[in-house]
Design a protein around this motif. Structure first.
Motif, PDB file in Angstrom:
ATOM      1  N   ASP A 483       0.821  -1.221   0.000  1.00  0.00           N
ATOM      2  CA  ASP A 483       0.000   0.000   0.000  1.00  0.00           C
ATOM      3  C   ASP A 483       0.851   1.266   0.000  1.00  0.00           C
ATOM      4  O   ASP A 483       0.487   2.267  -0.622  1.00  0.00           O
ATOM      5  N   ASP A 484       1.988   1.246   0.698  1.00  0.00           N
ATOM      6  CA  ASP A 484       2.822   2.450   0.818  1.00  0.00           C
ATOM      7  C   ASP A 484       3.649   2.736  -0.435  1.00  0.00           C
ATOM      8  O   ASP A 484       4.067   3.878  -0.661  1.00  0.00           O
ATOM      9  N   LEU A 485       3.946   1.704  -1.215  1.00  0.00           N
ATOM     10  CA  LEU A 485       4.632   1.851  -2.499  1.00  0.00           C
ATOM     11  C   LEU A 485       5.982   2.572  -2.447  1.00  0.00           C
ATOM     12  O   LEU A 485       6.277   3.396  -3.315  1.00  0.00           O
ATOM     13  N   PRO A 486       6.843   2.270  -1.483  1.00  0.00           N
ATOM     14  CA  PRO A 486       8.209   2.801  -1.604  1.00  0.00           C
ATOM     15  C   PRO A 486       8.928   2.156  -2.780  1.00  0.00           C
ATOM     16  O   PRO A 486       9.824   2.742  -3.387  1.00  0.00           O
ATOM     17  N   THR A 487       8.532   0.917  -3.079  1.00  0.00           N
ATOM     18  CA  THR A 487       8.946   0.249  -4.310  1.00  0.00           C
ATOM     19  C   THR A 487       7.682  -0.120  -5.065  1.00  0.00           C
ATOM     20  O   THR A 487       6.670  -0.486  -4.470  1.00  0.00           O
ATOM     21  N   ILE A 488       7.744  -0.007  -6.369  1.00  0.00           N
ATOM     22  CA  ILE A 488       6.596  -0.293  -7.222  1.00  0.00           C
ATOM     23  C   ILE A 488       6.915  -1.567  -7.988  1.00  0.00           C
ATOM     24  O   ILE A 488       7.826  -1.596  -8.825  1.00  0.00           O
ATOM     25  N   ASN A 489       6.213  -2.642  -7.656  1.00  0.00           N
ATOM     26  CA  ASN A 489       6.490  -3.949  -8.245  1.00  0.00           C
ATOM     27  C   ASN A 489       5.879  -4.023  -9.641  1.00  0.00           C
ATOM     28  O   ASN A 489       4.699  -3.735  -9.824  1.00  0.00           O
ATOM     29  N   VAL A 490       6.692  -4.437 -10.600  1.00  0.00           N
ATOM     30  CA  VAL A 490       6.240  -4.453 -11.988  1.00  0.00           C
ATOM     31  C   VAL A 490       5.987  -5.877 -12.476  1.00  0.00           C
ATOM     32  O   VAL A 490       4.899  -6.193 -12.954  1.00  0.00           O
ATOM     33  N   ALA A 491       6.982  -6.748 -12.365  1.00  0.00           N
ATOM     34  CA  ALA A 491       6.834  -8.113 -12.887  1.00  0.00           C
ATOM     35  C   ALA A 491       7.760  -9.058 -12.146  1.00  0.00           C
ATOM     36  O   ALA A 491       8.830  -8.654 -11.676  1.00  0.00           O
ATOM     37  N   TYR A 492       7.332 -10.307 -12.049  1.00  0.00           N
ATOM     38  CA  TYR A 492       8.208 -11.356 -11.554  1.00  0.00           C
ATOM     39  C   TYR A 492       9.069 -11.841 -12.717  1.00  0.00           C
ATOM     40  O   TYR A 492       8.601 -11.979 -13.840  1.00  0.00           O
ATOM     41  N   TYR A 493      10.293 -12.114 -12.413  1.00  0.00           N
ATOM     42  CA  TYR A 493      11.299 -12.416 -13.431  1.00  0.00           C
ATOM     43  C   TYR A 493      11.087 -13.805 -14.014  1.00  0.00           C
ATOM     44  O   TYR A 493      10.784 -14.760 -13.306  1.00  0.00           O
ATOM     45  N   GLY A 494      11.261 -13.899 -15.291  1.00  0.00           N
ATOM     46  CA  GLY A 494      11.339 -15.191 -15.952  1.00  0.00           C
ATOM     47  C   GLY A 494      12.719 -15.327 -16.569  1.00  0.00           C
ATOM     48  O   GLY A 494      13.268 -14.359 -17.091  1.00  0.00           O
ATOM     49  N   VAL A 495      13.294 -16.498 -16.499  1.00  0.00           N
ATOM     50  CA  VAL A 495      14.612 -16.725 -17.082  1.00  0.00           C
ATOM     51  C   VAL A 495      14.461 -17.630 -18.292  1.00  0.00           C
ATOM     52  O   VAL A 495      13.721 -18.618 -18.260  1.00  0.00           O
ATOM     53  N   ALA A 496      15.124 -17.259 -19.373  1.00  0.00           N
ATOM     54  CA  ALA A 496      15.097 -18.058 -20.602  1.00  0.00           C
ATOM     55  C   ALA A 496      16.418 -18.806 -20.713  1.00  0.00           C
ATOM     56  O   ALA A 496      17.475 -18.193 -20.867  1.00  0.00           O
ATOM     57  N   ILE A 497      16.365 -20.124 -20.596  1.00  0.00           N
ATOM     58  CA  ILE A 497      17.547 -20.975 -20.702  1.00  0.00           C
ATOM     59  C   ILE A 497      17.651 -21.469 -22.145  1.00  0.00           C
ATOM     60  O   ILE A 497      16.707 -22.069 -22.668  1.00  0.00           O
ATOM     61  N   VAL A 498      18.782 -21.198 -22.775  1.00  0.00           N
ATOM     62  CA  VAL A 498      18.997 -21.606 -24.163  1.00  0.00           C
ATOM     63  C   VAL A 498      20.046 -22.713 -24.171  1.00  0.00           C
ATOM     64  O   VAL A 498      21.135 -22.545 -23.620  1.00  0.00           O
ATOM     65  N   MET A 499      19.704 -23.848 -24.787  1.00  0.00           N
ATOM     66  CA  MET A 499      20.597 -25.007 -24.789  1.00  0.00           C
ATOM     67  C   MET A 499      20.726 -25.606 -26.177  1.00  0.00           C
ATOM     68  O   MET A 499      19.785 -25.563 -26.975  1.00  0.00           O
ATOM     69  N   ASP A 500      21.892 -26.171 -26.425  1.00  0.00           N
ATOM     70  CA  ASP A 500      22.080 -27.014 -27.593  1.00  0.00           C
ATOM     71  C   ASP A 500      21.178 -28.246 -27.447  1.00  0.00           C
ATOM     72  O   ASP A 500      20.947 -28.735 -26.340  1.00  0.00           O
ATOM     73  N   ASP A 501      20.668 -28.728 -28.552  1.00  0.00           N
ATOM     74  CA  ASP A 501      19.781 -29.893 -28.496  1.00  0.00           C
ATOM     75  C   ASP A 501      20.478 -31.145 -27.976  1.00  0.00           C
ATOM     76  O   ASP A 501      19.819 -32.093 -27.543  1.00  0.00           O
ATOM     77  N   ASP A 502      21.805 -31.167 -28.018  1.00  0.00           N
ATOM     78  CA  ASP A 502      22.540 -32.315 -27.498  1.00  0.00           C
ATOM     79  C   ASP A 502      22.586 -32.332 -25.971  1.00  0.00           C
ATOM     80  O   ASP A 502      22.960 -33.350 -25.377  1.00  0.00           O
ATOM     81  N   VAL A 503      22.230 -31.206 -25.333  1.00  0.00           N
ATOM     82  CA  VAL A 503      22.180 -31.154 -23.867  1.00  0.00           C
ATOM     83  C   VAL A 503      20.863 -31.773 -23.425  1.00  0.00           C
ATOM     84  O   VAL A 503      19.785 -31.316 -23.806  1.00  0.00           O
ATOM     85  N   GLU A 504      20.949 -32.799 -22.612  1.00  0.00           N
ATOM     86  CA  GLU A 504      19.759 -33.554 -22.231  1.00  0.00           C
ATOM     87  C   GLU A 504      19.633 -33.674 -20.719  1.00  0.00           C
ATOM     88  O   GLU A 504      20.630 -33.658 -19.991  1.00  0.00           O
ATOM     89  N   GLY A 505      18.393 -33.795 -20.252  1.00  0.00           N
ATOM     90  CA  GLY A 505      18.123 -34.099 -18.854  1.00  0.00           C
ATOM     91  C   GLY A 505      18.241 -32.927 -17.907  1.00  0.00           C
ATOM     92  O   GLY A 505      18.320 -33.130 -16.688  1.00  0.00           O
ATOM     93  N   TYR A 506      18.209 -31.688 -18.420  1.00  0.00           N
ATOM     94  CA  TYR A 506      18.348 -30.536 -17.529  1.00  0.00           C
ATOM     95  C   TYR A 506      17.099 -30.345 -16.684  1.00  0.00           C
ATOM     96  O   TYR A 506      15.979 -30.341 -17.193  1.00  0.00           O
TER      97      TYR A 506
END
Length: 525
Positions: A483-506
């Protein structure tokens, strides 16, 4: 949409080519010839590898523990951020100022020596000596070895945070053989699935190899070569060209195209990080709650998630992700309502007397200076979108994006809003963030927020040990700052993991600060 993607691709390629002229070669200097069948994973991190010493604080500790997986902590965390055993198999609070930890038996350091209580005590003492902030967080007095597999940690006061702090990557356990006879750091000798082979301080390249005696099982990779590339465009180009096998956070406008590219794929996950605006409450306009409410209602969060983050993230309500056990799930994102934003500004006397589209009061324009940094790909375009939202309701906006290393000196105190992507789970407990961000003397209280009720409630909450009662108490505090808004929250972070197709089981660890390398992932060829 097709034209937008194609144009952004041209920008990406141009930026990446320029970056490659600056970098001393785009590929690793280490021989990655895999003709012997050795499973080598080449990792392009988003930060320069400036240290491999956990004692150097967050940069060294997080990298060596989560990404190089050389060191491990006493305590782990599950998907809901609850604490679970790791190097410690159990723990209990003996009295108000003593915690006892039972260690797993048979765990070996990477030099072949068994980890025992004396080693843990010495490692914790080193951490506390090198990191006063960690000592303060733990209320650390001293630790002692009760027997070979029992450690007691003594605190200066009742502190329920102790187990949570021991999940902090900076508290990872290392052998005293990590130091020479004069106490100078050599390299981290931990208990993790990989161990250090070499580190080049000039290039920032770290090479780690499989630990055959890891207590946790059989690692799926033989070697990792890790190096930082701070430009999102460069990271995207390197993996697309086959120069690295694993990276995160390319430009989000490129995620769809990269995922459709032969030989690589993208996986998107939620991670405990929050895009937020700190408001400089030392400035008159920002000190006005009506102005802060206007800013919050003026921001099109859903539009930002869809069109700026390309779905890599979600709109934010309270401080904490809804998946966190202690979050206040009743706090929904402030709705996008430009007309309501204008009403709040009008209530505080801001009007457009000369019809130029910018509000003024007392002869002064309603002007805001917003800053952010460039290393995380969502921040600069998010800044542009927020600036456009604020202009629509009558603000004059000056926006600045630059490298993080230069940002503090450029800002000084001449800023109104600071856009960042800040971690929420360095310590998996609500007190850590709420105390740091919102108490009058909080170490990360960038806004300069001071609310005596919040200060008092956080002190009270510190001494609550029952988790249900504790979490309910901190949910009330989360509602107050919402309610006081000293910080204004915009979005929760999403991380994009990019992998070679040969990487398996992550398998992604949702409690990691960017990502955690999965020791059981493997490479198919």
């Amino acid at each position: 949409m097709r034209k937008t993607i194609e144009n952004s691709h041209l920008i990406l390629v141009a930026a990446a080519l320029i970056a490659c002229l600056i970098i001393a070669g785009c590929t690793s200097s280490t021989d990655t010839n895999n003709s012997s069948g050795e499973k080598v994973l080449r990792v392009g991190d988003l930060w320069t590898v400036s240290s491999i010493n956990p004692g150097d604080g967050h940069d060294g500790g997080t990298f060596v523990t989560e990404k190089a997986i050389v060191t491990e902590t006493l305590i782990g965390a599950n998907d809901n951020f609850g604490l679970v055993p790791n190097l410690a198999e159990s723990w209990e609070q003996i009295n108000d100022t003593v915690w006892e930890f039972k260690l797993k038996q048979g765990v070996k350091f990477q030099n072949g020596k068994e980890m025992k209580a004396d080693d843990v005590v010495a490692s914790l003492d080193d951490t506390i000596r090198l990191s006063p902030s960690t000592a303060l967080l733990m209320s650390y007095d001293h630790a002692e070895a009760v027997d070979d597999y029992t450690v007691r940690v003594y605190t200066t006061e009742l502190n329920p945070l102790v187990p949570g702090v021991l999940h902090y990557p900076d508290t990872a356990i290392v052998s005293q053989d990590s130091y020479d006879e004069n106490g100078n750091f050599i390299k981290p000798i931990g208990t993790g699935p990989m161990m250090v082979e070499s580190y080049d301080e000039q290039t920032g390249e770290l090479v780690v190899v499989r630990n055959e005696d890891w207590w946790g099982g059989d690692p799926g990779i033989d070697k990792m070569i890790l190096k930082g590339y701070e430009s999102p465009a460069t990271r995207a180009m390197l993996i697309e060209n086959g120069d690295i096998d694993f990276t995160c956070d390319p430009p989000y406008s490129e995620v769809e195209r990269l995922n459709a590219t032969d030989g690589i794929h993208v996986e998107v996950y939620n991670t405990p990080r929050l895009y937020k605006l700190d408001a400089n409450l030392g400035h008159e306009a920002m000190a006005d709650l009506n102005v802060r409410k206007a800013i919050s209602y003026a921001i099109d969060r859903d539009g930002i998630v869809e069109n700026v983050l390309y779905g890599v993230g979600t709109s934010a309500g309270g401080v904490f992700l809804p998946s966190m056990t202690w979050s206040n799930k009743e706090l929904s994102p402030y709705p996008y309502d430009p007309e309501l934003a204008k009403q709040y500004l009008a209530e505080s006397g801001w009007t457009d007397t000369d019809n130029d589209g910018v509000l003024e009061k007392g002869g002064e324009k309603l002007k805001v200076k917003i800053f952010t940094y460039t290393e995380r790909p969502g921040l600069p375009p998010m800044l542009e979108a927020i600036a456009a939202n604020l202009r629509d309701v009558g603000f004059e906006v000056e926006e600045t994006s630059m490298e993080n290393s230069a940002l503090s000196s450029a800002m000084g105190d001449d800023w109104d809003l600071y856009l960042s992507a800040t971690n929420l789970a360095m310590v998996p407990d609500p007190e850590y963030v709420l105390k740091s961000w919102y108490t009058t003397n909080g170490t990360s209280n960038k806004a300069g927020y001071s609310n005596p009720t919040v200060d008092e409630m956080i002190v009270e909450g510190h001494y609550i040990s029952d988790l249900d009662e504790r979490y309910d108490h901190f949910r009330e505090i989360e509602a107050i700052v919402y309610d006081d808004l000293p910080t204004i929250n915009v979005a929760y972070y999403g991380v994009a993991i990019v992998m070679d197709d040969d990487v398996e089981g992550y398998q992604f660890d949702p409690t990691a600060h960017d990502y955690r390398i999965d020791p059981f992932m493997t490479i198919s060829s």
